[in-house]
Design an enzyme around this catalytic site. Structure first.
Site, PDB file in Angstrom:
ATOM      1  N   ASP A  26       3.298  36.189 -45.166  1.00  0.00           N
ATOM      2  CA  ASP A  26       4.086  36.375 -46.386  1.00  0.00           C
ATOM      3  C   ASP A  26       4.345  35.007 -47.006  1.00  0.00           C
ATOM      4  O   ASP A  26       5.225  34.263 -46.584  1.00  0.00           O
ATOM      5  CB  ASP A  26       5.399  37.094 -46.060  1.00  0.00           C
ATOM      6  CG  ASP A  26       6.231  37.364 -47.319  1.00  0.00           C
ATOM      7  OD1 ASP A  26       5.820  36.913 -48.411  1.00  0.00           O
ATOM      8  OD2 ASP A  26       7.287  38.011 -47.197  1.00  0.00           O
ATOM      9  N   LYS A  79       6.698  35.184 -56.365  1.00  0.00           N
ATOM     10  CA  LYS A  79       7.564  34.125 -56.911  1.00  0.00           C
ATOM     11  C   LYS A  79       6.888  33.101 -57.839  1.00  0.00           C
ATOM     12  O   LYS A  79       6.887  33.289 -59.041  1.00  0.00           O
ATOM     13  CB  LYS A  79       8.311  33.449 -55.766  1.00  0.00           C
ATOM     14  CG  LYS A  79       9.373  34.381 -55.149  1.00  0.00           C
ATOM     15  CD  LYS A  79      10.418  33.654 -54.362  1.00  0.00           C
ATOM     16  CE  LYS A  79      11.626  34.512 -54.054  1.00  0.00           C
ATOM     17  NZ  LYS A  79      11.524  35.347 -52.850  1.00  0.00           N
ATOM     18  N   PHE A 100      12.746  37.765 -44.131  1.00  0.00           N
ATOM     19  CA  PHE A 100      13.036  38.434 -45.403  1.00  0.00           C
ATOM     20  C   PHE A 100      11.720  38.782 -46.071  1.00  0.00           C
ATOM     21  O   PHE A 100      10.912  37.906 -46.359  1.00  0.00           O
ATOM     22  CB  PHE A 100      13.876  37.562 -46.344  1.00  0.00           C
ATOM     23  CG  PHE A 100      14.202  38.299 -47.624  1.00  0.00           C
ATOM     24  CD1 PHE A 100      15.238  39.209 -47.661  1.00  0.00           C
ATOM     25  CD2 PHE A 100      13.437  38.119 -48.762  1.00  0.00           C
ATOM     26  CE1 PHE A 100      15.520  39.932 -48.829  1.00  0.00           C
ATOM     27  CE2 PHE A 100      13.709  38.831 -49.935  1.00  0.00           C
ATOM     28  CZ  PHE A 100      14.759  39.736 -49.964  1.00  0.00           C
TER      29      PHE A 100
HETATM   30  C1  LIG Z   1      11.606  36.704 -52.398  1.00  0.00           C
HETATM   31  C2  LIG Z   1      10.769  37.147 -51.263  1.00  0.00           C
HETATM   32  C3  LIG Z   1      10.264  38.456 -51.185  1.00  0.00           C
HETATM   33  C4  LIG Z   1      10.629  39.511 -52.199  1.00  0.00           C
HETATM   34  O1  LIG Z   1      10.184  39.185 -53.473  1.00  0.00           O
HETATM   35  P1  LIG Z   1      10.842  39.878 -54.776  1.00  0.00           P
HETATM   36  O2  LIG Z   1       9.992  39.382 -55.893  1.00  0.00           O
HETATM   37  O3  LIG Z   1      12.262  39.425 -54.835  1.00  0.00           O
HETATM   38  O4  LIG Z   1      10.745  41.332 -54.609  1.00  0.00           O
HETATM   39  C5  LIG Z   1       9.441  38.774 -50.130  1.00  0.00           C
HETATM   40  N1  LIG Z   1       9.130  37.868 -49.191  1.00  0.00           N
HETATM   41  C6  LIG Z   1       9.574  36.599 -49.231  1.00  0.00           C
HETATM   42  C7  LIG Z   1       9.167  35.633 -48.177  1.00  0.00           C
HETATM   43  C8  LIG Z   1      10.437  36.198 -50.260  1.00  0.00           C
HETATM   44  O5  LIG Z   1      10.923  34.959 -50.279  1.00  0.00           O
END
Ligand SMILES: *Cc1c(COP(=O)(O)O)cnc(C)c1O
Length: 424
Positions: free
Chosen positions: A244, A277, A156
């Site tokens: 990420d 986040k 994700f």
């Molecule tokens: C939540 C998340 C995203 C996206 O972040 P948003 O602030 O919701 O756009 C991207 N990568 C990872 C691993 C995430 O957990």
């Protein structure tokens, strides 16, 4: 209290409406992307939030791994208010000391010691924008000669078109195809499949994008050694390794970055790291950082931009969050509370609990039956916010300030929550 009243008045939320009334208005006013809200919340303090009917909840999700310092932390609200009262927004035609200081701090923290000379940061407002920036960096790396971008099954990475192209879940992707091309999803945690992906046309891979721990897929660990293999292969083929850390970064797992854990990253240096986040403690901010020479300088002036990104208030929120994590030794606290929480859950020895996985305060309780949504509903009824991240897994991502005693109130209630869920 008078200030609260004033706020209600100026925002037009004064009438003391019930939760049911607000939910009705929600449905008539907001796009139906999230389904019906579980509760309408009006206030938060520390690890607790209150709904419109006055019910209190222990927040074990923290706005999906966002509210690192819990709710209404005085240092954070103080920094945000002070900065907003000094200089709020300026656009990127101008710079602020906060933005520069934050970029330097993040480079140092992410590199795990001294700041690499190649370290550069681009600030965003969210995780998906950080991944969008990373995607564009990957396109700039090698251009037409490197059309391939590798990501993992279960990944994700966000919801905008580029980030969505990196995201694996068909239900999120298919309604929006065609997506930006060139992305290949490899079997999760399979080193052999990774080697194969590089064996032919490996030099045409611009980047490999990986979450050190897959959050949305149910808090899944890569096998030890996977990231080391990923670093070796990307280095051999001149491809970027993009980690990420949007969900796992900024202390969530008990280290500044999840890849800093020996058993996860094994001492590697990624080319690019994405954050969001937890970074602003609840204030929207994200970042994409480059750490190596081959990743630095891929954007030339005009190739990327943002109006809000890195604004002084967001930067102050992030600096205050980092300050409190350091001052209050929260990394150590995350490790201790995370370990306590795992032990407490194992100790109840419930037949519906298969185990606990994750790292620090990013955990998933795995279930022997696919009743996670019912468990989350019953937990809410009992005053606990948790997340059914998969049909058989409950995600916990509480504020980093959670105490073991607060965690214990949940684990004490857990057997009855599970029983009610099984019977529902
Ligand atoms: C939540 C998340 C995203 C996206 O972040 P948003 O602030 O919701 O756009 C991207 N990568 C990872 C691993 C995430 O957990």
């Amino acid at each position: 209290m008078t200030e609260t009243t004033a706020l209600h008045e100026l925002t037009g939320t004064t009438p003391a409406a019930t939760q049911a009334e607000w939910t009705g208005r929600y449905t008539g006013a907001l796009m139906n992307t999230f389904g019906a809200p579980q509760r309408v919340l009006v206030r938060g303090e520390g690890c607790y939030v209150w709904d419109a009917d006055g019910q209190r909840y222990l927040d074990l999700l923290a706005g999906i791994a966002v509210n690192s310092l819990g709710h209404a932390h005085p240092t954070l609200t103080g920094a945000i208010s002070a900065q907003l009262g000094t200089l709020g927004h300026i656009s990127n035609f101008f710079a602020s000391p906060l933005q520069i200081t934050l970029a330097e701090r993040l480079a140092t923290l992410t590199a795990g010691g001294s700041r690499p000379t190649a370290a550069r940061t681009f600030f965003t407002n969210s995780g998906t924008e950080a991944l969008e920036g990373a995607f564009k960096l990957a396109r700039r790396h090698g251009g037409q000669d490197r059309p391939r971008i590798l990501a993992l099954e279960g990944a994700f990475h966000g919801r905008t078109m580029g980030a969505l192209a990196l995201t694996a879940k068909p239900a999120y992707r298919e309604p929006f195809e065609p997506l930006p091309g060139g992305v290949e999803h490899l079997p999760f945690g399979d080193v052999e499949a990774l080697e194969q992906a590089f064996a032919t046309d490996g030099d045409r891979v611009a980047a490999l994008v990986v979450e050190p721990l897959q959050g949305e897929a149910g808090v899944r660990h890569l096998p030890t050694g996977y990231l080391t293999a990923a670093r070796r292969l990307t280095s051999e083929h001149g491809s970027l390794l993009i980690l990420d850390e949007v969900q796992t970064g900024v202390g969530r797992t008990g280290e500044w970055m999840a890849f800093h854990h020996d058993h996860i990253g094994g001492g590697l240096t990624p080319d690019v790291v994405t954050l969001a986040k937890g970074l602003g403690g609840g204030f929207p901010i994200g970042a994409v950082l480059t750490l190596t020479e081959q990743a630095a300088g891929l954007f030339s002036p005009g190739q990327h931009g943002t109006t809000f990104g890195g604004n002084p208030v967001a930067a102050a929120a992030a600096l205050a969050t980092l300050h409190v994590i350091e001052r209050d030794d929260l990394l150590e606290r995350v490790r201790t509370t995370g370990a306590a929480l795992r032990e407490q859950i194992s100790a109840i020895g419930h037949p519906l609990v298969a185990g606990v996985r994750g790292e620090g305060l990013l955990l998933a309780i795995t279930l022997t039956e696919e009743i996670a949504p019912a468990v989350a509903r019953q937990a809410l009824e009992a005053g606990f916010i948790v997340n059914p991240v998969a049909p058989d897994a409950i995600r916990l991502a509480p504020p980093l300030i959670l105490t073991s005693e607060q965690a214990q109130t949940f684990t004490d209630a857990l057997p009855q929550i599970l029983q009610k869920a099984a019977n529902s």
